[in-house]
Design a protein around this motif. Structure first.
Motif, mmCIF file in Angstrom:
data_model
loop_
_atom_site.group_PDB
_atom_site.id
_atom_site.type_symbol
_atom_site.label_atom_id
_atom_site.label_comp_id
_atom_site.label_asym_id
_atom_site.label_seq_id
_atom_site.Cartn_x
_atom_site.Cartn_y
_atom_site.Cartn_z
ATOM 1 N N THR A 57 18.228 56.651 35.576
ATOM 2 C CA THR A 57 19.211 57.710 35.328
ATOM 3 C C THR A 57 20.645 57.338 35.716
ATOM 4 O O THR A 57 21.566 57.510 34.913
ATOM 5 C CB THR A 57 18.798 58.982 36.093
ATOM 6 N N CYS A 58 20.842 56.834 36.928
ATOM 7 C CA CYS A 58 22.216 56.554 37.380
ATOM 8 C C CYS A 58 22.855 55.454 36.548
ATOM 9 O O CYS A 58 24.041 55.535 36.194
ATOM 10 C CB CYS A 58 22.228 56.147 38.854
ATOM 11 N N LEU A 59 22.080 54.448 36.227
ATOM 12 C CA LEU A 59 22.609 53.356 35.405
ATOM 13 C C LEU A 59 22.965 53.865 34.008
ATOM 14 O O LEU A 59 24.036 53.571 33.476
ATOM 15 C CB LEU A 59 21.578 52.218 35.320
ATOM 16 N N HIS A 60 22.073 54.662 33.431
ATOM 17 C CA HIS A 60 22.346 55.180 32.079
ATOM 18 C C HIS A 60 23.574 56.083 32.070
ATOM 19 O O HIS A 60 24.362 56.080 31.120
ATOM 20 C CB HIS A 60 21.119 55.923 31.539
ATOM 21 N N ARG A 61 23.752 56.809 33.152
ATOM 22 C CA ARG A 61 24.922 57.685 33.247
ATOM 23 C C ARG A 61 26.202 56.840 33.313
ATOM 24 O O ARG A 61 27.187 57.126 32.639
ATOM 25 C CB ARG A 61 24.797 58.573 34.492
ATOM 26 N N ALA A 62 26.158 55.772 34.119
ATOM 27 C CA ALA A 62 27.351 54.913 34.265
ATOM 28 C C ALA A 62 27.692 54.228 32.932
ATOM 29 O O ALA A 62 28.857 54.143 32.544
ATOM 30 C CB ALA A 62 27.116 53.866 35.350
ATOM 31 N N ILE A 63 26.673 53.753 32.234
ATOM 32 C CA ILE A 63 26.920 53.100 30.938
ATOM 33 C C ILE A 63 27.413 54.139 29.927
ATOM 34 O O ILE A 63 28.396 53.932 29.217
ATOM 35 C CB ILE A 63 25.636 52.409 30.413
ATOM 36 N N GLY A 64 26.734 55.296 29.899
ATOM 37 C CA GLY A 64 27.112 56.362 28.964
ATOM 38 C C GLY A 64 28.566 56.774 29.145
ATOM 39 O O GLY A 64 29.305 56.943 28.164
ATOM 40 N N ALA A 65 28.997 56.891 30.401
ATOM 41 C CA ALA A 65 30.370 57.326 30.671
ATOM 42 C C ALA A 65 31.372 56.372 30.027
ATOM 43 O O ALA A 65 32.420 56.784 29.540
ATOM 44 C CB ALA A 65 30.605 57.401 32.184
ATOM 45 N N HIS A 66 31.029 55.113 30.002
ATOM 46 C CA HIS A 66 31.928 54.099 29.437
ATOM 47 C C HIS A 66 32.100 54.275 27.928
ATOM 48 O O HIS A 66 33.120 53.876 27.364
ATOM 49 C CB HIS A 66 31.350 52.719 29.751
ATOM 50 N N ALA B 90 23.629 46.526 40.462
ATOM 51 C CA ALA B 90 24.722 45.674 39.977
ATOM 52 C C ALA B 90 25.298 46.232 38.672
ATOM 53 O O ALA B 90 26.514 46.219 38.455
ATOM 54 C CB ALA B 90 24.212 44.247 39.754
ATOM 55 N N GLY B 91 24.414 46.734 37.825
ATOM 56 C CA GLY B 91 24.844 47.256 36.522
ATOM 57 C C GLY B 91 25.750 48.464 36.657
ATOM 58 O O GLY B 91 26.713 48.620 35.892
ATOM 59 N N ILE B 92 25.463 49.305 37.639
ATOM 60 C CA ILE B 92 26.309 50.484 37.868
ATOM 61 C C ILE B 92 27.677 50.031 38.386
ATOM 62 O O ILE B 92 28.725 50.425 37.868
ATOM 63 C CB ILE B 92 25.634 51.447 38.873
ATOM 64 N N ALA B 93 27.654 49.143 39.381
ATOM 65 C CA ALA B 93 28.919 48.696 39.984
ATOM 66 C C ALA B 93 29.779 47.962 38.950
ATOM 67 O O ALA B 93 31.000 48.136 38.908
ATOM 68 C CB ALA B 93 28.635 47.798 41.190
ATOM 69 N N ALA B 94 29.152 47.149 38.108
ATOM 70 C CA ALA B 94 29.921 46.383 37.107
ATOM 71 C C ALA B 94 30.580 47.324 36.100
ATOM 72 O O ALA B 94 31.714 47.107 35.687
ATOM 73 C CB ALA B 94 29.014 45.384 36.389
ATOM 74 N N MET B 95 29.865 48.386 35.704
ATOM 75 C CA MET B 95 30.442 49.349 34.752
ATOM 76 C C MET B 95 31.601 50.098 35.383
ATOM 77 O O MET B 95 32.571 50.447 34.714
ATOM 78 C CB MET B 95 29.395 50.384 34.359
ATOM 79 N N GLU B 96 31.487 50.373 36.670
ATOM 80 C CA GLU B 96 32.518 51.164 37.336
ATOM 81 C C GLU B 96 33.790 50.362 37.592
ATOM 82 O O GLU B 96 34.878 50.927 37.641
ATOM 83 C CB GLU B 96 31.968 51.765 38.638
ATOM 84 N N ASP B 97 33.639 49.028 37.731
ATOM 85 C CA ASP B 97 34.838 48.213 38.000
ATOM 86 C C ASP B 97 35.452 47.784 36.671
ATOM 87 O O ASP B 97 35.457 46.604 36.302
ATOM 88 C CB ASP B 97 34.482 46.999 38.860
#
Ligand SMILES: *Cc1c(COP(=O)(O)O)cnc(C)c1O
Length: 354
Positions: free
Chosen positions: A62-71, A250-257
């Motif tokens: 969920t958290c990863l999909h949310r971070a990618i989706g936001a992008h 890592a995937g969440i952090a990479a999307m956020e930066d």
């Protein structure tokens, strides 16, 4: 092959990845990795997450999909991450193609499509690229199978416009069009913006190239909810914990930066343009690339000789023994220093060839 191996797969010709040499140290320009390390935030996150490795990762991601989706201005249920985009591509074969109808791709493209087709027993129809290696959009018209398009295309680096992709989507409303955007961040347009309008569009991206995480193995699909649901059906029938805990964090952090991501992409693009100009001034022909690699034809050497000569000088590039592109080598865009070494080696090799 043992006598126990499934006879229906005895003809399988597995995908051959580029070399990952473990002994000698090469300048590695052969597998389209990013020359820059992952974002510092990614490294910190992984160190923190390592303490929780005794626990399974969240199978719903969920958290990863949310971070990618936001992008991409999409909801979390319009995203599915997997163990590299290779895995999600394999899921798409299972979910969206059949033994009867098979798949369509271009004659020169990512070599893995044909391997999955063989593994899953899907017939493949290949649409030849035009003489200048661009995609013949009309060539897909009237075809009734799942389309796999790499954009920018693998092995050429040439990008297709969103206008052309939309033509293909519109003329295949009853078929899935998979757009594999492994290289899209290096200057092409993502079809993610079309998702709300096309229920037959599946966009696939990877963290391996533009986000410096090839070793983390992370890719994802973007599409309308129903398609993501279908892919989840396959994922939960195959390996629910396919994205490990460290990679997920890592995937969440990479999307956020985003700032770090943008600046790495800009550096790679600038290096690409500079290197293409230098090689052209030496007489090489360079295909116009929107990716982090480029196809280069040396005026004095055939592709295989150029590849071998670079290798002797400690520089690894990729050469494909396929008639239409055998005159070229594929060179990954490395750091400025690595590209300077490539150009110096090329000059040196060409002096010897004269
Ligand atoms: C690199 C690449 C992939 C595989 O990416 P992973 O996420 O590392 O599995 C898929 N498609 C294309 C066109 C690629 O170049």
């Amino acid at each position: 092959m043992s006598k126990f191996f499934n006879p229906s797969l005895s003809g399988l010709a597995p995908y051959v990845p580029g070399e990952q040499p473990q002994e000698r140290k090469y300048i590695k320009l052969n597998t389209n990795e990013n020359p820059y390390p992952p974002s510092p935030q990614v490294l910190e996150t992984i160190a923190r997450e390592a303490e929780r490795l005794r626990l399974y990762p969240d199978p719903s991601g969920t958290c990863l999909h949310r971070a990618i989706g936001a992008h991409y201005a999409l909801e979390e249920d319009q995203v599915l991450a997997a163990n590299g985009s290779d895995e999600i591509l394999a899921f798409s074969f299972l979910a969206f193609s059949t033994v009867e109808s098979g798949i369509i791709c271009t004659d020169i493209t990512y070599g893995f499509y044909a391997v999955w087709a063989e593994l899953f027993e899907r017939p493949v129809k290949r649409i030849p690229l035009k003489e200048d290696f661009t995609i013949d959009v009309n060539g897909f018209c009237g075809e009734e199978a799942t389309i796999f398009l790499a954009n920018p295309n693998a092995q050429t680096g040439i990008a297709l416009s969103l206008f052309d992709i939309e033509q293909i989507l519109q003329s295949h409303r009853d078929r899935i069009v998979v757009v594999d955007e492994a290289y899209v961040d290096f200057g092409a347009e993502s079809a993610a913006a079309l998702i709300d309008r096309y229920d037959n569009l599946l966009v696939i991206q990877t963290y391996s190239k533009s986000r410096s995480l090839a070793g983390g193995r992370l890719g994802f699909a973007l599409g309308q909810r129903e398609l993501i649901d279908d892919l989840n059906r396959i994922k939960f029938s195959f390996n629910p914990y396919n994205v490990n805990r460290l990679t997920m964090a890592a995937g969440i952090a990479a999307m956020e930066d985003d700032h770090y991501f943008q600046s790495c992409c800009e550096r790679v693009i600038a290096t690409r343009e500079r290197t293409a100009a230098s090689l052209s001034s030496l007489g090489c022909s360079v295909l116009p690339s929107h990716a982090n690699f480029m196809m280069v034809k040396n005026p004095s050497l055939d592709g295989e000789t150029y590849y071998r000569a670079l290798r002797e000088r400690g520089i690894l590039v990729r050469w494909f023994n396929e008639p239409r592109i055998a005159a070229y080598v594929r060179i990954t865009i490395g750091s400025n220093d690595e590209m300077a070494a490539l150009i110096a080696a090329t000059e040196d090799i060409m002096k010897g060839a004269r």
